[in-house]
Design a protein around this motif. Structure first.
Motif, PDB file in Angstrom:
ATOM      1  N   ASN A 148       0.710  -1.301   0.250  1.00 45.30           N
ATOM      2  CA  ASN A 148       0.115   0.249   0.088  1.00 45.30           C
ATOM      3  C   ASN A 148       0.913   1.370   0.037  1.00 45.30           C
ATOM      4  O   ASN A 148       0.438   2.517  -0.019  1.00 45.30           O
ATOM      5  CB  ASN A 148      -0.988   0.058   1.209  1.00 45.30           C
ATOM      6  CG  ASN A 148      -0.273   0.066   2.488  1.00 45.30           C
ATOM      7  OD1 ASN A 148       1.020  -0.064   2.549  1.00 45.30           O
ATOM      8  ND2 ASN A 148      -1.010   0.307   3.449  1.00 45.30           N
ATOM      9  N   ASP A 199     -16.906   1.618  -0.700  1.00 48.84           N
ATOM     10  CA  ASP A 199     -15.727   0.831  -1.527  1.00 48.84           C
ATOM     11  C   ASP A 199     -14.879   1.700  -2.580  1.00 48.84           C
ATOM     12  O   ASP A 199     -13.784   1.437  -2.668  1.00 48.84           O
ATOM     13  CB  ASP A 199     -16.117  -0.401  -1.514  1.00 48.84           C
ATOM     14  CG  ASP A 199     -16.423  -1.337  -0.402  1.00 48.84           C
ATOM     15  OD1 ASP A 199     -15.949  -0.838   0.606  1.00 48.84           O
ATOM     16  OD2 ASP A 199     -17.224  -2.295  -0.463  1.00 48.84           O
ATOM     17  N   ALA A 200     -15.772   2.180  -3.510  1.00 51.83           N
ATOM     18  CA  ALA A 200     -15.216   2.649  -4.692  1.00 51.83           C
ATOM     19  C   ALA A 200     -14.560   3.826  -4.255  1.00 51.83           C
ATOM     20  O   ALA A 200     -13.328   4.101  -4.703  1.00 51.83           O
ATOM     21  CB  ALA A 200     -16.143   3.081  -5.698  1.00 51.83           C
ATOM     22  N   ARG A 201     -14.840   4.795  -3.324  1.00 54.48           N
ATOM     23  CA  ARG A 201     -14.367   5.996  -3.034  1.00 54.48           C
ATOM     24  C   ARG A 201     -12.907   5.556  -2.316  1.00 54.48           C
ATOM     25  O   ARG A 201     -11.889   6.191  -2.417  1.00 54.48           O
ATOM     26  CB  ARG A 201     -15.057   6.747  -2.130  1.00 54.48           C
ATOM     27  CG  ARG A 201     -14.686   8.025  -2.065  1.00 54.48           C
ATOM     28  CD  ARG A 201     -14.600   8.881  -3.453  1.00 54.48           C
ATOM     29  NE  ARG A 201     -14.414  10.329  -2.938  1.00 54.48           N
ATOM     30  CZ  ARG A 201     -14.167  11.369  -4.138  1.00 54.48           C
ATOM     31  NH1 ARG A 201     -13.947  10.824  -5.193  1.00 54.48           N
ATOM     32  NH2 ARG A 201     -13.914  12.641  -3.792  1.00 54.48           N
ATOM     33  N   ALA A 203     -11.131   2.793  -2.485  1.00 48.45           N
ATOM     34  CA  ALA A 203     -10.183   2.369  -3.530  1.00 48.45           C
ATOM     35  C   ALA A 203      -9.384   3.341  -4.275  1.00 48.45           C
ATOM     36  O   ALA A 203      -8.293   3.262  -4.609  1.00 48.45           O
ATOM     37  CB  ALA A 203     -10.883   1.380  -4.414  1.00 48.45           C
ATOM     38  N   GLU A 204     -10.285   4.432  -4.580  1.00 46.54           N
ATOM     39  CA  GLU A 204      -9.806   5.546  -5.319  1.00 46.54           C
ATOM     40  C   GLU A 204      -8.756   6.098  -4.420  1.00 46.54           C
ATOM     41  O   GLU A 204      -7.443   6.494  -4.947  1.00 46.54           O
ATOM     42  CB  GLU A 204     -10.939   6.544  -5.723  1.00 46.54           C
ATOM     43  CG  GLU A 204     -10.558   7.887  -6.453  1.00 46.54           C
ATOM     44  CD  GLU A 204     -11.533   8.745  -6.544  1.00 46.54           C
ATOM     45  OE1 GLU A 204     -11.222   9.991  -7.106  1.00 46.54           O
ATOM     46  OE2 GLU A 204     -12.865   8.380  -6.464  1.00 46.54           O
ATOM     47  N   HIS A 205      -9.016   6.632  -3.160  1.00 46.03           N
ATOM     48  CA  HIS A 205      -8.016   7.114  -2.078  1.00 46.03           C
ATOM     49  C   HIS A 205      -7.005   6.452  -2.139  1.00 46.03           C
ATOM     50  O   HIS A 205      -5.668   7.009  -2.125  1.00 46.03           O
ATOM     51  CB  HIS A 205      -8.655   7.700  -0.890  1.00 46.03           C
ATOM     52  CG  HIS A 205      -9.864   8.664  -1.009  1.00 46.03           C
ATOM     53  ND1 HIS A 205      -9.600   9.826  -1.975  1.00 46.03           N
ATOM     54  CD2 HIS A 205     -10.950   9.091  -0.411  1.00 46.03           C
ATOM     55  CE1 HIS A 205     -10.418  10.528  -1.981  1.00 46.03           C
ATOM     56  NE2 HIS A 205     -11.498  10.342  -1.036  1.00 46.03           N
ATOM     57  N   SER A 206      -6.980   5.178  -1.800  1.00 45.05           N
ATOM     58  CA  SER A 206      -5.829   4.076  -1.552  1.00 45.05           C
ATOM     59  C   SER A 206      -4.966   4.223  -2.680  1.00 45.05           C
ATOM     60  O   SER A 206      -3.642   4.024  -2.562  1.00 45.05           O
ATOM     61  CB  SER A 206      -6.290   2.858  -1.290  1.00 45.05           C
ATOM     62  OG  SER A 206      -7.306   2.775  -0.353  1.00 45.05           O
ATOM     63  N   GLN A 207      -5.588   4.250  -4.067  1.00 50.90           N
ATOM     64  CA  GLN A 207      -4.477   4.348  -5.268  1.00 50.90           C
ATOM     65  C   GLN A 207      -3.764   5.727  -4.978  1.00 50.90           C
ATOM     66  O   GLN A 207      -2.728   5.754  -5.408  1.00 50.90           O
ATOM     67  CB  GLN A 207      -5.447   4.384  -6.417  1.00 50.90           C
ATOM     68  CG  GLN A 207      -4.478   4.092  -7.766  1.00 50.90           C
ATOM     69  CD  GLN A 207      -3.391   3.138  -7.759  1.00 50.90           C
ATOM     70  OE1 GLN A 207      -3.651   1.965  -7.287  1.00 50.90           O
ATOM     71  NE2 GLN A 207      -2.098   3.612  -7.849  1.00 50.90           N
ATOM     72  N   THR A 208      -4.563   6.734  -5.032  1.00 52.15           N
ATOM     73  CA  THR A 208      -3.729   8.149  -4.636  1.00 52.15           C
ATOM     74  C   THR A 208      -2.642   8.086  -3.925  1.00 52.15           C
ATOM     75  O   THR A 208      -1.734   8.647  -3.843  1.00 52.15           O
ATOM     76  CB  THR A 208      -4.898   9.013  -4.430  1.00 52.15           C
ATOM     77  OG1 THR A 208      -6.125   9.074  -5.480  1.00 52.15           O
ATOM     78  CG2 THR A 208      -4.262  10.579  -4.469  1.00 52.15           C
ATOM     79  N   ASP A 211       0.053   6.521  -4.972  1.00 56.04           N
ATOM     80  CA  ASP A 211       0.968   7.426  -6.129  1.00 56.04           C
ATOM     81  C   ASP A 211       1.799   8.303  -4.979  1.00 56.04           C
ATOM     82  O   ASP A 211       2.741   8.762  -5.393  1.00 56.04           O
ATOM     83  CB  ASP A 211       0.048   7.952  -6.746  1.00 56.04           C
ATOM     84  CG  ASP A 211      -0.638   7.055  -7.745  1.00 56.04           C
ATOM     85  OD1 ASP A 211      -0.109   5.960  -7.902  1.00 56.04           O
ATOM     86  OD2 ASP A 211      -1.699   7.290  -8.362  1.00 56.04           O
TER      87      ASP A 211
END
Length: 260
Positions: A148, A199-201, A203-208, A211
């Motif tokens: 992560n 969950d979708a939000r 996952a989005e923040h986790s990817q950000t 990065d």
């Protein structure tokens, strides 16, 4: 600067917290268990303060030798009774003082927030080389970040706490990280454990955040390069984690199997 995550042990308050646990837990803790638990927590607090003092001395010496304080600040905490019991239950271990003593190695924790990555490895190296403590376990998530993006150097030390009955070697988990690593980890922890996002939000923040972890790592390398040019303080030696593992495996870390 040391920040306390919770105040120092208050014996009467700790007893009250233990006796106020829900009936299922209270049934497993006798009056003698509670007294023994309070005594044990006082030993852990002593070990935590021993480590903190050693780190403060190192930081002061760096200032004298190199005109640079490697430690920005420190945080320390003791696990609460509820947290300890929850951890024992997740591991399917008996709810007892012996279980805490034999199986939980992060009861006492110190987080060392350093200015640069060089500082992380220099401070951890000098602390680990001190002859009166033992290195039990090393997990280097800086050289080998978690999936992560989490980065930090975790070392469990055994520290002698001198009581009337003699020295008691007590484990303390020390997490070394930079300011940027700590800033990132605090936000990731909040996202993971303290948010109720869909969950979708999530996952989005986790990817950000993943990065961001990579970007912060690149920025740290550049800023550290500048710092190296203007400072005479020790630089990181590649393979420090292997050196620490060697310390652990040559007798000073004989409790490694228990620490897992």
């Amino acid at each position: 600067m040391i920040l306390e995550r919770g105040s120092a042990i208050n014996t009467s308050e700790l007893r009250q917290r233990l006796t106020s646990l829900d009936s299922q837990h209270r049934a497993r803790l006798s009056a003698d268990d509670i007294v023994e638990f309070v005594d044990l927590m006082q030993v852990y607090e002593g070990a935590m303060r021993e480590i903190s003092t050693k780190l403060e001395v190192l930081d002061s010496e760096f200032q004298v030798q190199f005109s640079h304080n490697p430690i920005h600040h420190m945080e320390r905490r003791l696990k609460s009774p509820n947290s300890l019991i929850g951890k024992l239950e997740r591991r399917e271990l008996p709810i007892s003082v012996a279980s805490v003593r034999d199986h939980i190695f992060d009861v006492a924790g110190v987080r060392v927030i350093c200015n640069y990555r060089d500082d992380v490895y220099s401070v951890s190296r000098y602390l680990s080389d001190q002859s009166d403590i033992q290195v039990l376990r090393v997990k280097d998530y800086i050289h080998n970040p978690k999936q992560n993006g989490y980065r930090s150097l975790h070392i469990i030390y055994a520290v002698p706490v001198f009581l009337t009955s003699g020295p008691h070697y007590t484990p303390v988990e020390v997490q070394f990280r930079t300011i940027a690593m700590d800033y990132w980890a605090s936000l990731e922890h909040q996202l993971r454990y303290k948010s109720d996002l869909p969950d979708a939000r999530l996952a989005e923040h986790s990817q950000t955040l993943l990065d961001c972890a990579r970007s912060l790592q690149n920025i740290e390398v550049q800023m550290q390069s500048i710092h190296r040019d203007i400072s005479g303080s020790p630089q990181e030696q590649e393979g420090d984690d292997e050196r620490l593992e060697h310390l652990r495996s040559t007798g000073r870390g004989r409790h490694e199997d228990e620490a897992e």
